[in-house]
Design a protein around this motif. Sequence first.
Motif, mmCIF file in Angstrom:
data_model
loop_
_atom_site.group_PDB
_atom_site.id
_atom_site.type_symbol
_atom_site.label_atom_id
_atom_site.label_comp_id
_atom_site.label_asym_id
_atom_site.label_seq_id
_atom_site.Cartn_x
_atom_site.Cartn_y
_atom_site.Cartn_z
ATOM 1 N N ILE A 276 0.830 -1.210 0.000
ATOM 2 C CA ILE A 276 0.000 0.000 0.000
ATOM 3 C C ILE A 276 0.863 1.257 0.000
ATOM 4 O O ILE A 276 0.680 2.145 -0.822
ATOM 5 C CB ILE A 276 -0.961 0.022 1.210
ATOM 6 N N THR A 277 1.798 1.345 0.917
ATOM 7 C CA THR A 277 2.581 2.575 1.052
ATOM 8 C C THR A 277 3.957 2.471 0.424
ATOM 9 O O THR A 277 4.729 3.419 0.493
ATOM 10 C CB THR A 277 2.733 2.972 2.542
ATOM 11 N N ALA B 107 0.565 -0.257 -4.775
ATOM 12 C CA ALA B 107 1.121 1.068 -5.075
ATOM 13 C C ALA B 107 1.519 1.159 -6.541
ATOM 14 O O ALA B 107 1.250 2.156 -7.216
ATOM 15 C CB ALA B 107 2.321 1.360 -4.175
ATOM 16 N N ARG C 251 0.379 10.342 -3.857
ATOM 17 C CA ARG C 251 0.550 9.134 -3.030
ATOM 18 C C ARG C 251 -0.490 9.087 -1.900
ATOM 19 O O ARG C 251 -1.020 8.027 -1.577
ATOM 20 C CB ARG C 251 1.967 9.072 -2.459
ATOM 21 N N GLN D 43 -3.012 5.999 -1.622
ATOM 22 C CA GLN D 43 -3.077 5.151 -0.427
ATOM 23 C C GLN D 43 -4.488 5.127 0.151
ATOM 24 O O GLN D 43 -4.991 4.067 0.540
ATOM 25 C CB GLN D 43 -2.056 5.627 0.605
ATOM 26 N N ARG E 237 -6.834 1.721 0.319
ATOM 27 C CA ARG E 237 -7.413 1.289 1.599
ATOM 28 C C ARG E 237 -8.936 1.194 1.531
ATOM 29 O O ARG E 237 -9.535 0.326 2.135
ATOM 30 C CB ARG E 237 -7.012 2.247 2.718
#
Length: 187
Positions: free
Chosen positions: A60-61, A71, A97, A101, A105
């Motif tokens: 995700i990050t 990502a 970003r 993110q 989520r």
Amino acid sequence: MNIPGPKEALDFLLSAQKRQLDDMPVAVGLYGLCDHFGQLHYFGMTDSDSFKDRIWHRHITGSEERSHKLACNYSVGRMWHDRKHPDASKEDGTIARKVRQAFIRRHCVFVCMPLKLSKQGLKRLEDGVIDLAWPHIADWNKTRKRVATFPEPRDLVDEVIGDLGLGEEEQAALDRQNLLFEKTHNL
């Protein structure tokens, strides 16, 4: 505990209830990542970090390159950022970003199969699952680059932008990201 074979593990993951990314157990084992349509694309394993640590801090990050699958595959349109691009703006990229993110989520889901096996045992099982699932399901497993073919889901991204309360300047930054994405990808 019976150790599942690759077919049993794949069948389990295919039939497992899809869960929100904020609903990850503190466990280890095999997992699958799904796009915003709920379609499985990637299988992975974690033997020491929990599902939450592994998926959150990598997929995700993580960066847009490498094997950070969510990502990487959602670096598209206004959520696009390439820190190595000659026209990249760190400030605009940070906003893109943040939106990406939040989008991941909210809209992507995962499945998991908690297992306590050795790293080698999990790796063999993961490899077997990927081999059985390739190419239709494990299409994100075979490369470190973006392979998703969907365009930016604009309506869903608009909702995320609204919920984040982004102002005109931040939205202009996202529009610049989209222009760079289109220019870079000849759209």
